[in-house]
Design an enzyme around this catalytic site. Structure first.
Site, PDB file in Angstrom:
ATOM      1  N   ASP A  93       0.827  -1.200   0.000  1.00  0.00           N
ATOM      2  CA  ASP A  93       0.000   0.000   0.000  1.00  0.00           C
ATOM      3  C   ASP A  93       0.867   1.256   0.000  1.00  0.00           C
ATOM      4  OD1 ASP A  93       0.973  -0.527   2.543  1.00  0.00           O
ATOM      5  OD2 ASP A  93      -0.979  -0.620   3.508  1.00  0.00           O
ATOM      6  N   ASP A 134       6.883   4.277   3.652  1.00  0.00           N
ATOM      7  CA  ASP A 134       7.224   5.505   4.372  1.00  0.00           C
ATOM      8  C   ASP A 134       8.713   5.465   4.677  1.00  0.00           C
ATOM      9  OD1 ASP A 134       7.352   7.731   5.916  1.00  0.00           O
ATOM     10  OD2 ASP A 134       5.941   7.074   7.440  1.00  0.00           O
ATOM     11  N   LYS A 191       6.222   7.749   0.089  1.00  0.00           N
ATOM     12  CA  LYS A 191       6.490   9.038   0.743  1.00  0.00           C
ATOM     13  C   LYS A 191       7.946   9.439   0.536  1.00  0.00           C
ATOM     14  CE  LYS A 191       3.125   8.827   4.492  1.00  0.00           C
ATOM     15  NZ  LYS A 191       3.027   8.927   5.969  1.00  0.00           N
ATOM     16  N   ARG A 211     -10.355   2.560   6.471  1.00  0.00           N
ATOM     17  CA  ARG A 211      -9.853   1.658   5.421  1.00  0.00           C
ATOM     18  C   ARG A 211     -10.804   1.598   4.241  1.00  0.00           C
ATOM     19  NH1 ARG A 211      -5.506  -1.401   7.351  1.00  0.00           N
ATOM     20  NH2 ARG A 211      -5.587  -2.033   9.517  1.00  0.00           N
TER      21      ARG A 211
HETATM   22  P1  5GP Z   1       7.434   2.016   6.812  1.00  0.00           P
HETATM   23  O1  5GP Z   1       8.048   0.831   7.474  1.00  0.00           O
HETATM   24  O2  5GP Z   1       7.744   2.131   5.335  1.00  0.00           O
HETATM   25  O3  5GP Z   1       7.755   3.303   7.536  1.00  0.00           O
HETATM   26  O4  5GP Z   1       5.877   1.894   7.002  1.00  0.00           O
HETATM   27  C1  5GP Z   1       5.146   0.988   6.278  1.00  0.00           C
HETATM   28  C2  5GP Z   1       3.794   0.759   6.864  1.00  0.00           C
HETATM   29  O5  5GP Z   1       3.426   1.814   7.743  1.00  0.00           O
HETATM   30  C3  5GP Z   1       2.737   0.753   5.798  1.00  0.00           C
HETATM   31  O6  5GP Z   1       2.571  -0.517   5.256  1.00  0.00           O
HETATM   32  C4  5GP Z   1       1.540   1.262   6.549  1.00  0.00           C
HETATM   33  O7  5GP Z   1       0.917   0.199   7.213  1.00  0.00           O
HETATM   34  C5  5GP Z   1       2.117   2.196   7.557  1.00  0.00           C
HETATM   35  N1  5GP Z   1       2.096   3.609   7.104  1.00  0.00           N
HETATM   36  C6  5GP Z   1       3.113   4.380   6.695  1.00  0.00           C
HETATM   37  N2  5GP Z   1       2.699   5.608   6.357  1.00  0.00           N
HETATM   38  C7  5GP Z   1       1.361   5.615   6.565  1.00  0.00           C
HETATM   39  C8  5GP Z   1       0.335   6.607   6.375  1.00  0.00           C
HETATM   40  O8  5GP Z   1       0.539   7.744   5.943  1.00  0.00           O
HETATM   41  N3  5GP Z   1      -0.923   6.217   6.681  1.00  0.00           N
HETATM   42  C9  5GP Z   1      -1.236   4.976   7.153  1.00  0.00           C
HETATM   43  N4  5GP Z   1      -2.503   4.733   7.411  1.00  0.00           N
HETATM   44  N5  5GP Z   1      -0.300   4.024   7.338  1.00  0.00           N
HETATM   45  C10 5GP Z   1       0.983   4.342   7.045  1.00  0.00           C
END
Ligand code: 5GP
Length: 183
Positions: free
Chosen positions: A104, A107, A135, A169
Site C-alpha cells: 500500500d 514511508d 512518501k 480503510r
Molecule cells: P514504513 O516501514 O515504510 O515506515 O511503514 C510501512 C507501513 O506503515 C505501511 O505498510 C503502513 O501500514 C504504515 N504507514 C506508513 N505511512 C502511513 C500513512 O501515511 N498512513 C497509514 N494509514 N499508514 C501508514
C-alpha cells in the site's frame, strides 16, 4: 458514525478512486509485459494492501496467484517502529516463483526492507515490489521498488485500505487525516 463525521476527519483528498484505478491499469499493463508467459505470485501484506491487491489482481489479464501475509510494524499510532513481526505467514511456497510484493505505502521503508529480505531467503526465481504510494522518506532507503503508483507528500494518509486505529480503510480514495484526529 455518520458520513459527515468521517469527512470532518479529513483535510484533503489526495487521490480519487478514478485516479487510483487509472494508475493501477497502467501498472498492470507493465506487469503483463514484464511477466509475459509467466504466472506471477502476488503477495500482499494485510490489511492495508487488500484494496491494492484486489484491484491489481483484477486488472491483470493473465493468470496470477495471490497470497497474503500479516505483519505488524505499526501500533495504533502514526510512526513506524521498525519492529516487524509475522502474524500470518504465506501459504505458498516461493521456490522458483516470480513474486511481486503488493504494498500500500512505503514511508521509512523499514517494513519493506525487512519483507524483501525475508521473502528473498525463500528462493523465488525473481522478486519485485509494487507500491501504490511512496512518501519522500522512502527515497533514502535502499529498496528497489519497480512499480510505484504515486509519490505523495509527507502526511499521514488514510483510505483505500490504509487505516488510523482501524478506521477509514473503506474510503474509496486516499485522503490526509486531519491532525485533530490523532493529536
Ligand atoms: P514504513 O516501514 O515504510 O515506515 O511503514 C510501512 C507501513 O506503515 C505501511 O505498510 C503502513 O501500514 C504504515 N504507514 C506508513 N505511512 C502511513 C500513512 O501515511 N498512513 C497509514 N494509514 N499508514 C501508514
Amino acid at each position: 458514525m455518520e458520513l459527515s463525521d468521517v469527512q470532518a476527519d479529513l483535510t484533503e483528498t489526495l487521490l480519487t478512486e478514478d485516479q487510483i484505478h487509472e494508475k493501477i491499469a497502467e501498472l498492470a499493463r507493465r506487469i503483463e509485459a514484464d511477466y509475459a508467459g509467466e504466472r506471477p505470485l502476488l503477495v500482499a501484506v494485510l490489511k492495508g494492501a487488500v484494496m491494492v491487491m484486489a484491484d491489481v489482481a483484477r486488472e491483470l489479464r493473465m493468470h496470477v496467484d495471490i497470497d497474503f501475509m500479516a505483519v505488524s510494524s505499526y501500533g495504533a499510532g502514526t510512526e513506524s517502529s521498525g519492529v516487524v513481526r509475522i502474524l500470518k505467514d504465506l501459504d505458498a511456497d516461493l521456490i522458483g516463483r516470480h513474486v511481486i510484493i503488493v504494498e500500500d505505502i512505503i514511508d521509512s521503508g523499514l517494513t519493506l526492507a525487512w519483507l524483501r529480505a525475508n521473502l528473498e531467503s525463500r528462493g523465488p526465481a525473481s522478486l519485485e515490489i509494487l507500491a501504490l504510494l511512496r512518501k519522500p522518506e522512502a527515497a533514502k532507503v535502499e529498496v528497489d521498488v519497480k512499480y510505484v503508483g504515486f509519490d505523495i507528500p509527507n502526511a499521514f494518509v488514510v483510505g483505500y485500505g490504509l487505516d488510523y486505529a482501524e478506521s477509514y480503510r473503506n474510503l474509496r480514495g486516499v485522503a490526509v487525516l486531519a491532525p485533530h484526529v490523532y493529536s
